[in-house]
Design an enzyme around this catalytic site. Structure first.
Site, short mmCIF file in Angstrom:
data_model
loop_
_atom_site.label_atom_id
_atom_site.label_comp_id
_atom_site.label_asym_id
_atom_site.label_seq_id
_atom_site.Cartn_x
_atom_site.Cartn_y
_atom_site.Cartn_z
N GLU A 1 17.92 11.34 -41.16
CA GLU A 1 18.72 12.28 -41.94
C GLU A 1 19.98 12.67 -41.16
OE1 GLU A 1 18.44 13.46 -45.18
OE2 GLU A 1 20.43 13.99 -44.48
N PHE A 2 21.11 12.69 -41.86
CA PHE A 2 22.38 13.00 -41.19
C PHE A 2 23.00 14.30 -41.70
CE2 PHE A 2 21.84 8.39 -40.92
CZ PHE A 2 21.98 8.20 -39.55
N LEU A 3 22.27 15.08 -42.53
CA LEU A 3 22.88 16.29 -43.10
C LEU A 3 23.20 17.30 -42.00
CD1 LEU A 3 20.67 18.81 -43.01
CD2 LEU A 3 19.71 17.61 -44.95
N CYS B 1 19.66 20.22 -33.24
CA CYS B 1 19.72 18.76 -33.15
C CYS B 1 20.41 18.23 -31.90
CB CYS B 1 20.37 18.18 -34.41
SG CYS B 1 19.34 18.40 -35.85
N GLY C 1 35.71 24.43 -27.47
CA GLY C 1 35.09 25.75 -27.63
C GLY C 1 33.98 25.94 -26.63
N LYS D 1 18.72 18.85 -28.30
CA LYS D 1 17.43 18.18 -28.07
C LYS D 1 17.55 16.66 -28.21
CE LYS D 1 15.27 18.16 -32.69
NZ LYS D 1 15.43 16.76 -33.00
N VAL E 1 15.46 20.32 -43.33
CA VAL E 1 15.56 18.96 -43.89
C VAL E 1 14.60 18.79 -45.07
CG1 VAL E 1 15.14 16.52 -43.38
CG2 VAL E 1 16.43 17.93 -41.78
P1 NAD Z 1 12.25 22.92 -39.29
O1 NAD Z 1 11.65 23.45 -38.05
O2 NAD Z 1 13.25 23.73 -40.03
O3 NAD Z 1 11.10 22.56 -40.32
C1 NAD Z 1 9.96 21.85 -39.98
C2 NAD Z 1 8.83 22.28 -40.90
O4 NAD Z 1 7.74 21.39 -40.73
C3 NAD Z 1 8.33 23.69 -40.63
O5 NAD Z 1 8.37 24.46 -41.81
C4 NAD Z 1 6.88 23.46 -40.17
O6 NAD Z 1 5.99 24.49 -40.57
C5 NAD Z 1 6.55 22.16 -40.86
N1 NAD Z 1 5.43 21.41 -40.28
C6 NAD Z 1 5.11 21.27 -38.97
N2 NAD Z 1 4.01 20.50 -38.86
C7 NAD Z 1 3.63 20.15 -40.10
C8 NAD Z 1 2.58 19.38 -40.63
N3 NAD Z 1 1.70 18.77 -39.82
N4 NAD Z 1 2.48 19.23 -41.95
C9 NAD Z 1 3.38 19.84 -42.78
N5 NAD Z 1 4.38 20.59 -42.35
C10 NAD Z 1 4.52 20.74 -41.02
O7 NAD Z 1 12.86 21.50 -38.88
P2 NAD Z 1 14.19 20.81 -39.46
O8 NAD Z 1 15.39 21.44 -38.88
O9 NAD Z 1 14.06 20.65 -40.93
O10 NAD Z 1 14.08 19.36 -38.77
C11 NAD Z 1 13.12 18.43 -39.18
C12 NAD Z 1 13.46 17.09 -38.56
O11 NAD Z 1 14.72 16.62 -39.08
C13 NAD Z 1 13.65 17.13 -37.05
O12 NAD Z 1 13.20 15.92 -36.49
C14 NAD Z 1 15.15 17.24 -36.87
O13 NAD Z 1 15.59 16.73 -35.64
C15 NAD Z 1 15.63 16.38 -38.02
N6 NAD Z 1 16.97 16.74 -38.51
C16 NAD Z 1 17.33 18.06 -38.64
C17 NAD Z 1 18.59 18.38 -39.13
C18 NAD Z 1 19.01 19.80 -39.24
O14 NAD Z 1 20.23 20.04 -39.42
N7 NAD Z 1 18.12 20.78 -39.15
C19 NAD Z 1 19.49 17.35 -39.50
C20 NAD Z 1 19.07 16.02 -39.37
C21 NAD Z 1 17.82 15.74 -38.88
#
Ligand code: NAD
Length: 441
Positions: free
Chosen positions: A152-154, A261, A254, A264, A12
């Site tokens: 975020e909804f991506l 996401c 499937g 959890k 994200v």
């Molecule tokens: P991710 O694990 O890919 O990335 C998280 C990043 O945050 C990591 O690189 C980590 O090192 C960093 N981080 C952790 N603690 C930190 C701090 N104190 N300061 C700076 N950086 C720090 O996670 P993601 O998949 O990008 O998801 C992030 C959030 O967005 C989650 O809450 C998730 O539920 C939400 N979200 C994810 C998606 C998806 O498709 N992945 C879509 C919508 C929403």
């Protein structure tokens, strides 16, 4: 043009950084993972997401995007700080907010000027207020700030496209001016912008993900019934989808949902409900059906190869939780591979991009470089991830390389007639006529 700090360089955070830079803003993306930031500075992406590397590189060269590990540096000129850190599953399914807490504390200590703190991470209802308290408690001196929720909804695999073409932008804040400023940042995306309060915005994200997961478990339950009654779930879903009250999306039967996401978030929502004395029975059923959906593969292998799978060689086509990503978080392949290994089979696997991530989680599996190498010597193949390249395989060549002729299609990418005509013993999901007119190899 605004100065924006993005905290977290994951799926994200990186996409948010690259896209806001693409919209003409100056973006500094921060992560505490020094290796990740070092690699990003060398144009090495920590994740696979189509188009991301090119977009990042373009904006780094144009000096609209930079990377740092230093909060003071990131917040130097920033008017907005987007929090996009992970909120993984914690104890009892509760969302683990340790990274959000750390990010909020670090922002509080480093900020030197008024700031709008925008939370993009998926966080339990009430977290926005909690973040505001953390920032207030940790500021060395009082500086104005506001917290806005902007869930975020991506979707991984089409993240850039989704970020740039959202169906809606949801903003939650009690500070109308701060919400309006965040709305301005999103105006170029030309999507409806809904402004509501913090808690409602936070709930919209969980309710949306839980609803989509519910559709998947619903169609999987119907698929299970189809198998006993001779109906075809693919056709059923098409027929249902024509009804505008239902719509065609998220009706693919499937082996169930996975990823970072849905699993959890459904658990965290159920936990929020239980912690307040509610009985979230629908959410619990959604999770139960999803767990069963993964294990369907094992049952179908036993039905076609015999109850004792020991000594059999099984090839997994795909490992990532969905196509066009290398994300292995809560991927169904993990449960499936583990169950197969426990039943004494030799498990092999091929995925176009997720092998490096999978190797760390499942070192016991034998990985190969393409689908044909995978097929060689296998008693059965299992489609775990619906990558496009699997839809166009030379099936004659695949069958020729296999020791057996069983194909379990966990994503319904093939048609029964076609596969049976080729000589496969084919089992899809929810296709009641599977098994008619077939012969073992
Ligand atoms: P991710 O694990 O890919 O990335 C998280 C990043 O945050 C990591 O690189 C980590 O090192 C960093 N981080 C952790 N603690 C930190 C701090 N104190 N300061 C700076 N950086 C720090 O996670 P993601 O998949 O990008 O998801 C992030 C959030 O967005 C989650 O809450 C998730 O539920 C939400 N979200 C994810 C998606 C998806 O498709 N992945 C879509 C919508 C929403």
């Amino acid at each position: 043009m605004e100065n924006i700090a993005v905290i977290g360089a994951g799926y994200v955070g990186l996409v948010t950084s690259a896209c806001f830079a693409d919209l003409g803003n100056k973006v500094c993306c921060l992560d505490i993972d020094a290796e990740r930031i070092y690699n990003l500075k060398q144009a090495v992406m920590p994740i696979y997401e189509p188009g991301l590397a090119e977009m990042v590189q373009r904006h780094v060269q144009a000096a609209r995007l930079r990377f740092t590990t230093d909060y003071k540096d990131a917040l130097e000129d920033a008017k907005f700080a987007f929090i996009a850190v992970g909120t993984p599953e914690g104890v009892d399914g509760e969302a683990d907010l340790q990274y959000v807490r750390q990010a909020a504390t670090s922002i509080a200590k480093a900020m030197k000027a008024p700031l709008v703190i925008v939370n993009k991470s998926t966080v339990p209802v009430g977290t926005g207020d909690w973040v505001a308290n953390i920032v207030r408690d940790n500021q060395p001196k009082v500086i104005d700030f506001s917290v806005v929720s902007c869930p975020e909804f991506l979707r991984e695999g089409s993240a850039l496209q989704d970020f740039m073409n959202p169906h809606r932008t949801v903003l939650g804040s009690l500070d109308a001016d701060a919400a309006d400023r965040v709305a301005q940042l999103h105006l170029p995306l030309r999507a409806p912008i809904m402004v509501t309060d913090l808690r409602t915005a936070e709930m919209i994200k969980y309710a949306s993900n839980a609803f989509l997961a519910t559709r998947i478990s619903f169609i999987n339950e119907i698929a299970s019934i189809c198998e006993d009654l001779g109906a075809d779930i693919k056709e059923v879903a098409v027929g249902m989808g024509y009804d505008p009250r239902i719509g065609p999306g998220f009706l693919d039967a499937g082996i169930g949902y996975g990823g970072s996401c849905f699993p959890k978030d459904v658990k965290a929502l159920a936990h929020m409900a239980s912690a307040r004395g509610k009985h979230p029975q629908l959410l619990r059923s959604v999770m139960d059906i999803n767990a069963d959906a993964r294990m369907k593969v094992l049952a179908k292998l036993q039905e076609t190869l015999g109850m004792d799978l020991s000594g059999k060689v099984i090839g997994l086509l795909g490992l990532a939780f969905k196509p066009n990503t290398d994300d292995m978080r809560d991927a169904p392949s993990i449960d499936i591979a583990s169950a197969l290994v426990q039943s004494g089979t030799e498990v092999r696997a091929y995925d176009p991009v997720a092998i490096p991530a999978a190797q760390k989680l499942m070192p016991e599996i034998h990985y190969v470089e393409n689908a044909y190498e995978l097929a060689s010597g296998c008693d059965a193949l299992v489609v775990v991830t619906e990558w496009n390249e699997f839809k166009q395989l030379d099936l004659e060549r695949i069958l020729g390389a296999m020791r057996g002729n069983v194909l379990i299609d966990g994503r319904n990418i093939y048609t029964t007639n076609e596969l049976q005509a080729q000589g496969f013993i084919y089992r899809g999901i929810g296709r009641g006529y599977d098994g008619i007119s077939e012969t073992p190899k």
